[in-house]
Design a protein around this motif. Structure first.
Motif, PDB file in Angstrom:
ATOM      1  N   SER A 169       0.846  -1.379   0.049  1.00  0.00           N
ATOM      2  CA  SER A 169       0.122  -0.053  -0.003  1.00  0.00           C
ATOM      3  C   SER A 169       1.121   1.125  -0.016  1.00  0.00           C
ATOM      4  CB  SER A 169      -0.892  -0.051   1.290  1.00  0.00           C
ATOM      5  OG  SER A 169      -1.695   1.064   1.302  1.00  0.00           O
ATOM      6  N   PHE A 170       2.009   1.350   0.598  1.00  0.00           N
ATOM      7  CA  PHE A 170       2.973   2.199   0.556  1.00  0.00           C
ATOM      8  C   PHE A 170       3.914   2.154  -0.505  1.00  0.00           C
ATOM      9  CE2 PHE A 170       6.769   4.661   1.426  1.00  0.00           C
ATOM     10  CZ  PHE A 170       6.385   5.753   1.938  1.00  0.00           C
ATOM     11  N   GLY A 185       6.891  -1.141   5.403  1.00  0.00           N
ATOM     12  CA  GLY A 185       6.860  -0.880   4.008  1.00  0.00           C
ATOM     13  C   GLY A 185       7.290   0.770   3.698  1.00  0.00           C
ATOM     14  N   SER A 186       6.838   1.507   4.704  1.00  0.00           N
ATOM     15  CA  SER A 186       7.383   2.960   4.701  1.00  0.00           C
ATOM     16  C   SER A 186       8.852   3.181   5.021  1.00  0.00           C
ATOM     17  CB  SER A 186       6.487   3.936   5.419  1.00  0.00           C
ATOM     18  OG  SER A 186       6.805   3.622   6.832  1.00  0.00           O
ATOM     19  N   LEU A 187       9.279   2.293   5.772  1.00  0.00           N
ATOM     20  CA  LEU A 187      10.618   2.418   6.003  1.00  0.00           C
ATOM     21  C   LEU A 187      11.572   1.846   5.035  1.00  0.00           C
ATOM     22  CD1 LEU A 187      10.565   0.982   9.657  1.00  0.00           C
ATOM     23  CD2 LEU A 187      11.011   3.589   8.930  1.00  0.00           C
ATOM     24  N   THR A 191       5.155   1.918  14.227  1.00  0.00           N
ATOM     25  CA  THR A 191       4.525   2.683  13.752  1.00  0.00           C
ATOM     26  C   THR A 191       4.989   4.173  14.009  1.00  0.00           C
ATOM     27  OG1 THR A 191       2.493   1.235  13.690  1.00  0.00           O
ATOM     28  CG2 THR A 191       2.176   3.689  13.421  1.00  0.00           C
ATOM     29  N   THR A 192       5.325   4.336  15.320  1.00  0.00           N
ATOM     30  CA  THR A 192       5.871   5.701  15.677  1.00  0.00           C
ATOM     31  C   THR A 192       7.095   5.996  14.963  1.00  0.00           C
ATOM     32  OG1 THR A 192       4.514   5.549  17.677  1.00  0.00           O
ATOM     33  CG2 THR A 192       6.468   7.132  17.376  1.00  0.00           C
ATOM     34  N   ALA A 193       7.869   4.856  15.009  1.00  0.00           N
ATOM     35  CA  ALA A 193       9.462   5.038  14.138  1.00  0.00           C
ATOM     36  C   ALA A 193       9.270   5.531  12.595  1.00  0.00           C
ATOM     37  CB  ALA A 193      10.116   3.687  14.275  1.00  0.00           C
ATOM     38  N   PHE A 220       8.807   9.106   8.192  1.00  0.00           N
ATOM     39  CA  PHE A 220       8.428   9.675   6.963  1.00  0.00           C
ATOM     40  C   PHE A 220       8.430  11.267   7.145  1.00  0.00           C
ATOM     41  CE2 PHE A 220       4.530  11.041   4.819  1.00  0.00           C
ATOM     42  CZ  PHE A 220       4.721  10.589   3.630  1.00  0.00           C
ATOM     43  N   SER A 221       8.272  11.873   8.323  1.00  0.00           N
ATOM     44  CA  SER A 221       8.111  13.130   8.452  1.00  0.00           C
ATOM     45  C   SER A 221       9.459  13.988   8.126  1.00  0.00           C
ATOM     46  CB  SER A 221       7.601  13.370   9.774  1.00  0.00           C
ATOM     47  OG  SER A 221       8.705  13.245  10.781  1.00  0.00           O
TER      48      SER A 221
END
Length: 234
Positions: free
Chosen positions: A73-74, A154-156, A221-223, A228-229
């Motif tokens: 999804s990412f 996936g975002s990482l 999720t926090t990491a 991402f930010s």
């Protein structure tokens, strides 16, 4: 309408989100069918041990399948440059939370479909384990947990192909630990998540397994959100 709500509604309209969820359900169902055939499941006289093994396998496959769908999804949109374009329209926090929420929702619905199918199969072929609503809710929960876990990784990772191997690897890690580290195996995310889902399906009061699984999920999720930010999106 706020930025977060706009980002969420925009994500919900992505056809790929729902197509990937359906594909994930079909893949898990196919593997389950293979397990049923390989186990020699006899509808007339199934053993309790066989039913338990099949239920455990269904939970493991659902967790893994949901994690892969969540990661894609990412990574799929990131590789196509869609994530960077969305950040130009919405704030980074809104983009991340919106995509995480929709990935969790889509995988949860897929988990519900798998849970319903497993319950119908067990009802038709044997004395089911647990109760219908508890079993379906357990599959929905484990799929949501897996979807958010996979999305965060996936975002990482960001690479579509690499995530296909790395995300499942994070879920089979307990089985790869040496015997000297066996005492920490029950404390790892996959074991605690699956233990809680099985407890829910059997209507046994949930123990610390849920808290342990949520702790792991919150950390990753926090990491992922913090990275991402700050991280470049190109």
């Amino acid at each position: 309408m706020g930025t977060g709500a706009s980002a969420l509604l925009s994500d919900l309209q992505r056809p790929w989100l729902w197509k990937s969820s359906v594909l994930g359900v079909l893949v898990v169902a196919a593997f389950m069918a293979l397990l049923v055939v390989a186990s020699g499941f006899e509808a007339n006289n199934p053993t309790p041990g066989t039913v338990t093994i099949l239920l455990d396998s269904a939970f493991s496959l659902t967790l893994t399948g949901a994690a892969v769908v969540g990661s894609f999804s990412f990574t799929r949109d990131f590789g196509a440059g869609c994530i960077a374009r969305r950040v130009l329209l919405f704030q980074r926090g809104a983009v991340f939370t919106g995509r995480a929420a929709t990935a969790t929702l889509a995988t949860g619905l897929g988990g519900g479909a798998i849970g319903g199918g497993v319950w119908l199969f067990l009802s038709a072929t044997s004395k089911p384990t647990g109760q219908g609503m508890g079993t379906v809710l357990a599959f929905v929960s484990i799929a949501c947990i897996g979807g958010l876990w996979g999305f965060s990784f996936g975002s990482l990772i960001r690479n579509h192909l690499v995530s296909l191997f790395v995300v499942p690897a994070t879920l089979v890690l307990p089985g790869l630990l040496p015997d000297s580290l066996e005492q920490i195996r029950p404390l790892l995310f996959p074991v605690e998540s699956l233990a809680w889902a099985k407890q829910l399906a059997l209507h046994i009061p949930a123990s610390g397994s849920l808290l342990g699984a949520v702790d792991w999920l919150l950390m990753i999720t926090t990491a992922a959100c913090l990275v991402f930010s700050k991280r470049d999106l190109t």
